[in-house]
Design a protein around this motif. Structure first.
Motif, mmCIF file in Angstrom:
data_model
loop_
_atom_site.group_PDB
_atom_site.id
_atom_site.type_symbol
_atom_site.label_atom_id
_atom_site.label_comp_id
_atom_site.label_asym_id
_atom_site.label_seq_id
_atom_site.Cartn_x
_atom_site.Cartn_y
_atom_site.Cartn_z
ATOM 1 N N ASP A 186 -1.948 0.738 -4.807
ATOM 2 C CA ASP A 186 -2.000 0.463 -3.228
ATOM 3 C C ASP A 186 -0.912 1.384 -2.444
ATOM 4 N N LYS A 187 0.015 1.462 -3.156
ATOM 5 C CA LYS A 187 1.074 2.339 -2.378
ATOM 6 C C LYS A 187 0.635 3.687 -2.173
ATOM 7 N N VAL A 188 0.309 4.173 -3.302
ATOM 8 C CA VAL A 188 -0.369 5.605 -2.983
ATOM 9 C C VAL A 188 -1.471 5.711 -2.102
ATOM 10 N N LYS A 189 -2.406 4.536 -1.914
ATOM 11 C CA LYS A 189 -3.420 4.725 -0.896
ATOM 12 C C LYS A 189 -2.901 4.693 0.601
ATOM 13 N N TYR A 190 -1.906 3.740 0.715
ATOM 14 C CA TYR A 190 -1.228 3.594 1.772
ATOM 15 C C TYR A 190 -0.385 4.845 2.186
ATOM 16 N N LEU A 191 0.276 5.525 1.317
ATOM 17 C CA LEU A 191 1.062 6.926 1.683
ATOM 18 C C LEU A 191 0.071 7.726 1.814
ATOM 19 N N LYS A 192 -0.879 8.164 1.317
ATOM 20 C CA LYS A 192 -1.765 9.103 1.673
ATOM 21 C C LYS A 192 -2.571 8.909 2.847
ATOM 22 N N GLU A 193 -2.612 7.598 3.486
ATOM 23 C CA GLU A 193 -2.972 7.238 4.689
ATOM 24 C C GLU A 193 -2.137 7.498 5.772
ATOM 25 N N ILE A 194 -1.049 7.292 5.794
ATOM 26 C CA ILE A 194 0.093 7.679 6.701
ATOM 27 C C ILE A 194 0.641 8.969 6.570
ATOM 28 N N PHE A 195 0.716 9.652 5.704
ATOM 29 C CA PHE A 195 1.169 11.153 5.506
ATOM 30 C C PHE A 195 -0.023 11.983 5.811
ATOM 31 N N LEU A 261 9.580 7.380 -3.049
ATOM 32 C CA LEU A 261 8.607 6.740 -2.038
ATOM 33 C C LEU A 261 7.752 5.748 -2.593
ATOM 34 N N LEU A 262 7.576 5.968 -3.951
ATOM 35 C CA LEU A 262 6.816 4.748 -4.568
ATOM 36 C C LEU A 262 7.488 3.454 -5.027
ATOM 37 N N LEU A 263 8.811 3.521 -4.717
ATOM 38 C CA LEU A 263 9.446 2.340 -5.086
ATOM 39 C C LEU A 263 9.777 1.493 -3.671
ATOM 40 N N LEU A 264 9.305 2.221 -2.548
ATOM 41 C CA LEU A 264 9.211 1.594 -1.297
ATOM 42 C C LEU A 264 8.555 0.355 -1.475
ATOM 43 N N SER A 265 8.991 -0.506 -0.422
ATOM 44 C CA SER A 265 7.946 -1.867 0.000
ATOM 45 C C SER A 265 7.002 -1.448 1.033
ATOM 46 N N GLU A 266 5.712 -1.725 1.052
ATOM 47 C CA GLU A 266 4.770 -1.141 1.999
ATOM 48 C C GLU A 266 5.197 -2.021 3.195
ATOM 49 N N GLU A 267 5.289 -3.384 3.086
ATOM 50 C CA GLU A 267 5.535 -4.551 4.197
ATOM 51 C C GLU A 267 6.949 -4.074 4.564
ATOM 52 N N ASP A 269 9.301 -1.839 4.180
ATOM 53 C CA ASP A 269 9.942 -0.319 4.419
ATOM 54 C C ASP A 269 8.802 0.590 5.283
ATOM 55 N N MET A 270 7.749 0.796 4.695
ATOM 56 C CA MET A 270 6.803 1.601 5.255
ATOM 57 C C MET A 270 6.366 1.056 6.615
ATOM 58 N N LYS A 271 5.555 0.151 6.522
ATOM 59 C CA LYS A 271 4.972 -0.302 8.083
ATOM 60 C C LYS A 271 5.703 -0.485 8.991
ATOM 61 N N PRO A 272 7.253 -0.924 8.775
ATOM 62 C CA PRO A 272 8.164 -1.102 10.145
ATOM 63 C C PRO A 272 8.273 0.443 10.532
ATOM 64 N N LEU A 273 8.398 1.348 9.706
ATOM 65 C CA LEU A 273 8.956 2.819 10.022
ATOM 66 C C LEU A 273 7.738 3.386 10.908
ATOM 67 N N VAL A 274 6.461 3.277 10.355
ATOM 68 C CA VAL A 274 5.395 3.776 11.250
ATOM 69 C C VAL A 274 5.260 3.083 12.522
ATOM 70 N N GLU A 275 5.586 1.714 12.567
ATOM 71 C CA GLU A 275 5.206 1.113 13.936
ATOM 72 C C GLU A 275 6.459 1.623 14.795
ATOM 73 N N PHE A 276 7.767 1.662 14.441
ATOM 74 C CA PHE A 276 8.742 2.319 15.187
ATOM 75 C C PHE A 276 8.392 3.712 15.662
ATOM 76 N N LEU A 277 7.871 4.457 14.740
ATOM 77 C CA LEU A 277 7.480 5.795 15.329
ATOM 78 C C LEU A 277 6.429 5.782 16.482
ATOM 79 N N GLU A 278 5.526 4.860 16.268
ATOM 80 C CA GLU A 278 4.518 4.682 17.428
ATOM 81 C C GLU A 278 5.183 4.073 18.785
ATOM 82 N N SER A 279 6.262 3.277 18.597
ATOM 83 C CA SER A 279 6.682 2.557 19.687
ATOM 84 C C SER A 279 7.582 3.708 20.496
#
Length: 599
Positions: A186-195, A261-267, A269-279
């Motif tokens: 699941d993490k790999v799929k999400y990382l590929k999606e955002i990167f 990157l593969l030790l990060l929590s999707e909920e 670590d990853m998603k909050p950062l992406v949301e901040f970049l959008e903001s």
């Protein structure tokens, strides 16, 4: 065939398997010809007798089957069965979907071969010992047995399917031992999606990376160093950094370089950062570019990134709407070493009387300045000074073309020499630098020289080049085929010949920069339809196009028409307000007429 060897040694081993190279033997029946004997598999089993080690060695011909083709077929069958067994293990034991399991098993050939070899050794071990834990299991069951024995829960196979080498996959699987395979998937799929969202394989992200590397000349911190190492791994592969935006080409290097990157929590670590970049104005389909150019951003807590963004953008006086733009241009602005260098740049340029607001504007426009050493910038400042561009005049150049500070002096001097060869003195070259500094970042062969060739196509003699360029240096940076040529073709369409156009250019070169829809067409239509003058009038007075239609041309025309005064375009427009009023009106009448026209 079996043979018994006695070796006086105290070495300890369980099974030693050797593969002999192909052998050649001279045959009596074939004269001097050699027979090629197939490779042999030698499995050595130890037995201990007092101080001696009795070694039983079983020899098995590589082509023990009636033909090599059947042996190859048997091997392929085993490999295929092993893939199916691994897929079944991933579904039943790990809990992956059938599609994911099949993809992983089909794309991890080295792992599968390792398992097949393990099964083969296991069978030979059992045949020697006569029994074992896997005794009585079929081939498929033995494959699953060996997979379980590896103890990685299928992670090695999964990581190899991401195009990692087997050794890297094994190392990384150990590093990720605390993570379950379903979560990793699941993490790999999400990382590929955002990167890799919004990126493609045409190389724009790679071009940004190459440019960031090119203009980096200051001491760097560990985060930037790791990023450079990541870029270098991709640069060494086929396609180089142009493949940075390709998930197939660069994802494996991303997780090899940044396994955390593969030790990060999707909920968390990853998603909050992406949301901040959008903001802060970075669209979701552009966040991948920022992250690929500086992956360590993802490894920091969102609150820490917020602090860095605020600190770095506050320094360059970036307002909220500019924050995302600056970060997209130069993600390394969040690096501590880059942020520290800001004060050195400000100190250098302020010492040259460049205003702080102009410095900040320059950095916002071209933030790569932050990675360039001030010693390199000083070299360019000296070249500006030689052309008389210093103090406040430099303040005109830096905000308009900040990348000139990153030029190599020899490249800059080539453009200076080009202009001097056209007949310009250094003082005039300095004036051109202040008015249109973009010229000095252009290629002579690909850009500047082509513009002069374009002028000769319309019959403009080279002796007129200095006059044309001095009046309108911006022409040298235009795309002549897309902008200038359509304008001149429009003039030809309304009846002006190439020779007459050449005369107009020599007399008033800014005509090359006027828009058809906003300037040429509306003013010509007024000339012909309202003023009832022929188009040819603008040939003698092309400056007509430089005046405002609403504020100058129309008011003066209506005044002269009302008094029934004959006039030329030069007589109507070439005088200032006082001269016009003195020649055609009583003093102050023009202003009164303008006010009445407005009302």
């Amino acid at each position: 065939m079996f043979m018994e060897l006695f070796i006086h040694t105290s070495c300890n081993f369980e099974i030693l398997t050797l593969i002999s190279p192909p052998l050649q033997s001279r045959s009596r029946n074939f004269g001097s010809n050699f027979l090629s004997l197939p490779p042999r598999r030698v499995t050595i089993f130890p037995a201990y007798h007092g101080g001696r080690v009795a070694v039983s060695a079983s020899f098995q011909d590589g082509d023990s089957s009636p033909s090599s083709n059947s042996s190859q077929t048997n091997h392929e069958d085993h490999f295929s069965l092993a893939q199916n067994s691994i897929s079944g293990f991933l579904q039943q034991e790990v809990g992956l979907s059938e599609a994911d399991s099949d993809f992983i098993s089909e794309n991890s050939p080295k792992y599968t071969r390792m398992i097949v070899e393990g099964v083969r050794d296991l069978e030979e071990w059992n045949s020697w010992k006569g029994s074992g834990e896997s005794e009585g299991l079929g081939f498929k069951e033995k494959v699953i047995y060996m997979v379980k024995q590896k103890g990685d829960g299928g992670k090695v196979s999964f990581l190899e399917s991401l195009k990692l080498s087997l050794s890297s996959a094994m190392y990384l699987a150990h590093y990720l031992s605390s993570e379950s395979l379903p979560k990793l998937l699941d993490k790999v799929k999400y990382l590929k999606e955002i990167f890799f969202s919004g990126s493609d394989e045409k190389g724009p992200v790679g071009k940004y990376a190459r440019r960031m590397m090119l203009y980096l000349s200051i001491p760097i911190d560990e985060d930037v160093q790791q990023t450079l190492s990541f870029f270098e791994k991709i640069e060494a592969r086929r396609g180089g950094l142009d493949m940075l935006g390709s998930v197939d080409a660069s994802f494996r290097f991303l997780i090899e370089s940044f396994p955390r990157l593969l030790l990060l929590s999707e909920e968390n670590d990853m998603k909050p950062l992406v949301e901040f970049l959008e903001s802060i104005g970075i669209p979701k389909d552009c966040s991948g570019k920022v992250l690929l150019l500086y992956p360590p951003i993802m490894l920091s807590k969102t609150e820490e990134i917020k602090r860095r963004v605020a600190a770095s953008l506050e320094k360059v006086s970036a307002v909220d709407k500019d924050s995302g733009k600056v970060l997209m241009k130069y993600p390394w602005i969040l690096s501590p070493s880059i942020q520290e260098h800001y004060s050195h740049i400000v100190s250098l340029l302020e010492s040259e009387s460049v205003l702080k607001m102009d410095i900040d504007h320059a950095i916002r426009r071209w933030p790569l300045l932050l990675g360039c050493s001030t010693s390199n910038m000083k070299l360019m400042v000296k070249e500006f000074d030689k052309l008389g561009v210093r103090n406040k005049r430099m303040g005109k150049v830096i905000p308009k073309m900040p990348q000139l500070l990153l030029c190599k002096p020899q490249e800059f001097l080539k453009v200076v020499s080009f202009l001097e060869d056209l007949g310009f003195q250094k003082e005039i070259v300095g004036q051109i630098l202040c008015r249109c500094p973009e010229i000095f970042g252009c290629s002579i062969d690909k850009t500047l020289q082509k513009k002069l060739i374009f002028l000769t196509r319309f019959g403009v003699c080279s002796t007129h080049f200095p006059r044309i360029i001095k009046k309108y240096p911006e022409f040298l940076i235009y795309d002549v085929e897309k902008t200038v040529l359509p304008r001149l073709e429009y003039l030809m369409d309304i009846g002006i010949s190439e020779r007459e156009i050449a005369f107009m250019i020599r007399k008033f070169s800014p005509i090359l920069g006027y828009s058809i829809d906003k300037v040429l067409r509306p003013k010509l239509e007024f000339l012909v339809n309202s003023m009832e003058k022929p188009v040819k009038e603008v040939i003698d007075y092309p400056r007509y196009f430089s005046y405002s239609l609403e504020k100058r041309i129309k008011p003066r025309f209506w005044v002269l028409k009302g008094k029934n005064i004959e006039y030329t375009l030069h007589e109507m427009l070439g005088k200032n307000d006082e001269e016009f009023a003195a020649d055609f009106l009583g003093l102050g009448e023009l202003q009164t007429h303008n006010e009445s026209e407005t009302s």
